[in-house]
Design an enzyme around this catalytic site. Structure first.
Site, mmCIF file in Angstrom:
data_model
loop_
_atom_site.group_PDB
_atom_site.id
_atom_site.type_symbol
_atom_site.label_atom_id
_atom_site.label_comp_id
_atom_site.label_asym_id
_atom_site.label_seq_id
_atom_site.Cartn_x
_atom_site.Cartn_y
_atom_site.Cartn_z
ATOM 1 N N PHE A 265 8.608 4.850 -2.752
ATOM 2 C CA PHE A 265 9.017 3.812 -1.817
ATOM 3 C C PHE A 265 10.538 3.637 -1.903
ATOM 4 O O PHE A 265 11.096 3.593 -2.999
ATOM 5 C CB PHE A 265 8.297 2.489 -2.124
ATOM 6 C CG PHE A 265 8.527 1.469 -1.053
ATOM 7 C CD1 PHE A 265 7.882 1.560 0.169
ATOM 8 C CD2 PHE A 265 9.442 0.444 -1.233
ATOM 9 C CE1 PHE A 265 8.120 0.644 1.184
ATOM 10 C CE2 PHE A 265 9.681 -0.483 -0.231
ATOM 11 C CZ PHE A 265 9.029 -0.379 0.985
ATOM 12 N N ASP B 170 5.069 0.801 -10.333
ATOM 13 C CA ASP B 170 5.091 -0.113 -9.197
ATOM 14 C C ASP B 170 3.648 -0.229 -8.688
ATOM 15 O O ASP B 170 3.056 0.762 -8.224
ATOM 16 C CB ASP B 170 6.025 0.422 -8.101
ATOM 17 C CG ASP B 170 6.187 -0.556 -6.934
ATOM 18 O OD1 ASP B 170 5.271 -1.362 -6.708
ATOM 19 O OD2 ASP B 170 7.218 -0.484 -6.249
ATOM 20 N N TYR C 242 2.622 -10.204 -1.511
ATOM 21 C CA TYR C 242 2.249 -10.465 -0.103
ATOM 22 C C TYR C 242 1.302 -9.437 0.486
ATOM 23 O O TYR C 242 0.949 -9.525 1.658
ATOM 24 C CB TYR C 242 3.503 -10.572 0.776
ATOM 25 C CG TYR C 242 4.532 -9.466 0.617
ATOM 26 C CD1 TYR C 242 4.340 -8.229 1.202
ATOM 27 C CD2 TYR C 242 5.694 -9.680 -0.106
ATOM 28 C CE1 TYR C 242 5.286 -7.220 1.054
ATOM 29 C CE2 TYR C 242 6.645 -8.686 -0.259
ATOM 30 C CZ TYR C 242 6.443 -7.469 0.324
ATOM 31 O OH TYR C 242 7.369 -6.480 0.169
ATOM 32 N N LYS C 243 0.881 -8.452 -0.304
ATOM 33 C CA LYS C 243 -0.040 -7.455 0.241
ATOM 34 C C LYS C 243 -1.469 -7.892 -0.091
ATOM 35 O O LYS C 243 -1.968 -8.835 0.497
ATOM 36 C CB LYS C 243 0.300 -6.074 -0.325
ATOM 37 C CG LYS C 243 1.713 -5.596 0.041
ATOM 38 C CD LYS C 243 1.974 -4.249 -0.589
ATOM 39 C CE LYS C 243 3.425 -3.806 -0.452
ATOM 40 N NZ LYS C 243 3.818 -3.506 0.916
ATOM 41 N N ARG D 294 -1.145 4.676 9.508
ATOM 42 C CA ARG D 294 -1.677 4.217 8.217
ATOM 43 C C ARG D 294 -2.613 3.028 8.431
ATOM 44 O O ARG D 294 -2.267 2.076 9.122
ATOM 45 C CB ARG D 294 -0.498 3.810 7.334
ATOM 46 C CG ARG D 294 -0.864 3.403 5.937
ATOM 47 C CD ARG D 294 0.370 3.053 5.117
ATOM 48 N NE ARG D 294 0.929 1.764 5.490
ATOM 49 C CZ ARG D 294 1.791 1.069 4.760
ATOM 50 N NH1 ARG D 294 2.232 1.569 3.610
ATOM 51 N NH2 ARG D 294 2.253 -0.090 5.156
HETATM 52 C C1 LIG Z 1 5.718 0.461 -3.420
HETATM 53 C C2 LIG Z 1 6.501 -0.706 -2.904
HETATM 54 N N1 LIG Z 1 7.419 -1.291 -3.678
HETATM 55 C C3 LIG Z 1 8.121 -2.353 -3.235
HETATM 56 C C4 LIG Z 1 7.943 -2.862 -1.972
HETATM 57 C C5 LIG Z 1 8.707 -4.013 -1.420
HETATM 58 O O1 LIG Z 1 9.610 -4.601 -2.268
HETATM 59 P P1 LIG Z 1 10.247 -6.005 -1.842
HETATM 60 O O2 LIG Z 1 9.144 -7.021 -1.885
HETATM 61 O O3 LIG Z 1 11.313 -6.250 -2.818
HETATM 62 O O4 LIG Z 1 10.749 -5.885 -0.436
HETATM 63 C C6 LIG Z 1 6.979 -2.266 -1.135
HETATM 64 C C7 LIG Z 1 6.766 -2.807 0.233
HETATM 65 O O5 LIG Z 1 6.056 -2.315 1.034
HETATM 66 C C8 LIG Z 1 6.257 -1.156 -1.611
HETATM 67 O O6 LIG Z 1 5.349 -0.569 -0.836
#
Ligand SMILES: Cc1ncc(COP(=O)(O)O)c(C=O)c1O
Length: 411
Positions: free
Chosen positions: A126, A196, A221-222, A370
């Protein structure tokens, strides 16, 4: 293919032990397959936020930090996330964004591995992971970010690697990496590992301590349904907490923030990875999001997400096999997270045409359609209807409309 009928989808829903959990959400008409980008709104969030705003903030004002334990939110919410990721309650804390937490933990890990110049990740990780790692590599000594394809990664871990930084479930392909094996390989060479968990937590069972993982971050938030821009979380294994220090030495990570000392002294334990004042409203919304997963076995969540994904793959094979889609996710359930992507050269307008018909998935550049299968509220019948609409959009060329070509800022 008699088992690919709508009746069969409904039978699967009727037999689904998690089906009643859908009532914990407010869901609009249509089919929402984007809970891996923004989880649905929990039924109790609006009233809980109204209470925090009107009574706690409006009436109790500053007293609320103690009276309603605003100050304890980061630890309290962290402890609720812990069972979802195989951690102890005091190993997880909620704070900041995933990006900021990446920075804190990458900085801490680099300082703990002096003389090692490499942060190792995979290409196509990401973007924020790669961008933050690149920035941190420049900032914390003369280090560099190196990327190696996931399949070659274990062989690339050598004595120069300070930190291996990987996303457990890849945001685009949905591929799930072998956390135990890669963590063991990193440790064998003396490197730390940071996972992550943004596309895992709340949908894919994770066992950080069972895998002996060092560090982790993840989104609120997911699949945790904390709302847009919800606070994120971080994990530091107990055995490392006293050895690591956050490069963002803010006052909330101090041993005694309200002593107002000039000198920084890190708090004991996970609290040292806090930085500034918690975002109370965001935390209050996340707390309701976490309530939607309360008491649900992460293995059951993953079993359902896998079954939904497998069902979607079978339906797409059977119904859209000649429509130009190429499966870009692992076919084997155990190697896949909770979303499924197909490559298609018209993926963007197809995605827009689907959204116009109430089937919400997302597009990931350059060519991925997706679909996320949030196990708390997605039904097998939703998957069946979604594929029905995909077939129709293809058969009628509904996607072939200039209105669907303009890219919005957020895809
Ligand atoms: C693997 C991953 N890491 C991090 C993030 C987002 O990070 P942040 O909340 O700091 O924008 C996402 C967002 O889709 C993600 O898919």
């Amino acid at each position: 293919m008699t088992d690919l009928t709508l009746d069969d989808a409904r039978r699967r829903d009727a037999a689904d032990p998690l089906a009643p959990l859908r009532d914990r959400f407010v869901l609009p008409d249509g089919i929402y397959l984007d809970g891996n980008s923004l989880g649905a709104l929990p039924r109790d969030t609006a009233s809980a936020l109204a209470e925090v705003v009107q009574r706690q903030w409006g009436e109790d004002l500053i007293a609320s930090w103690n009276r309603h334990d605003w100050i304890g939110q980061p630890q309290r919410l962290g402890a609720r996330i812990a069972p979802l990721v195989g951690a102890k309650p005091h190993e997880v804390i909620v704070a900041d964004t995933t990006s900021t937490n990446l920075f804190k933990l990458i900085g801490a890990a680099c300082a703990a591995r002096p003389g090692r110049a490499t942060i190792l990740s995979e290409p196509g990780n990401f973007p924020t992971d790669l961008y933050v790692a690149e920035g941190a590599a420049r900032m914390f000594g003369d280090r560099r970010l190196k990327t190696v394809a996931a399949d070659d990664l274990v062989a690339a871990i050598d004595g120069d690697v300070a930190l291996v930084l990987l996303t457990h479930v890849h945001y685009k392909s949905g591929r799930k990496l072998d956390m135990a094996a890669i963590t063991a390989a990193a440790h064998e060479k003396g490197a730390l590992i940071l996972w992550d968990l943004s596309h895992s937590t709340g949908a894919v069972a994770v066992d950080l301590n069972g895998c002996d993982a060092d560090l982790a971050v993840g989104c609120g938030y997911k699949y945790l349904n904390g709302g847009p821009g919800a606070p994120a979380f971080l994990f530091v294994a107990e055995r490392l907490q006293e050895k690591l220090r956050s490069p963002l030495s803010g006052w909330m990570g101090h041993d005694a923030p309200f002593a107002f000392d000039d000198a920084y002294a890190p708090a004991p334990g996970i609290a040292r990875f806090l930085c500034g004042t918690p975002s109370v409203l965001g935390m209050a919304a996340l707390e309701q999001g976490l309530a939607t997963v309360d008491g649900v076995d992460p293995a059951a969540l993953f079993a359902k997400a896998s079954a939904l994904g497998a069902y979607y793959i079978r339906l797409m094979d059977a119904r859209c096999g000649d429509a130009g889609f190429t499966l870009a996710s692992p076919r084997v359930d155990a190697a896949r997270g909770a979303h499924v992507s197909h490559a298609h050269d018209q993926a963007y307008p197809i995605c827009q045409a689907l959204i116009a018909r109430g089937v919400v998935g997302d597009f990931r550049a350059p060519d991925m359609l997706r679909m996320g299968f949030a196990p708390l509220y997605t039904r097998f019948a939703d998957v069946w209807y979604a594929v029905e609409v995909i077939c129709d959009v293809i058969a009628t060329r509904a996607w072939d409309d200039p209105a669907f070509l303009t890219k919005a800022r957020v895809t």
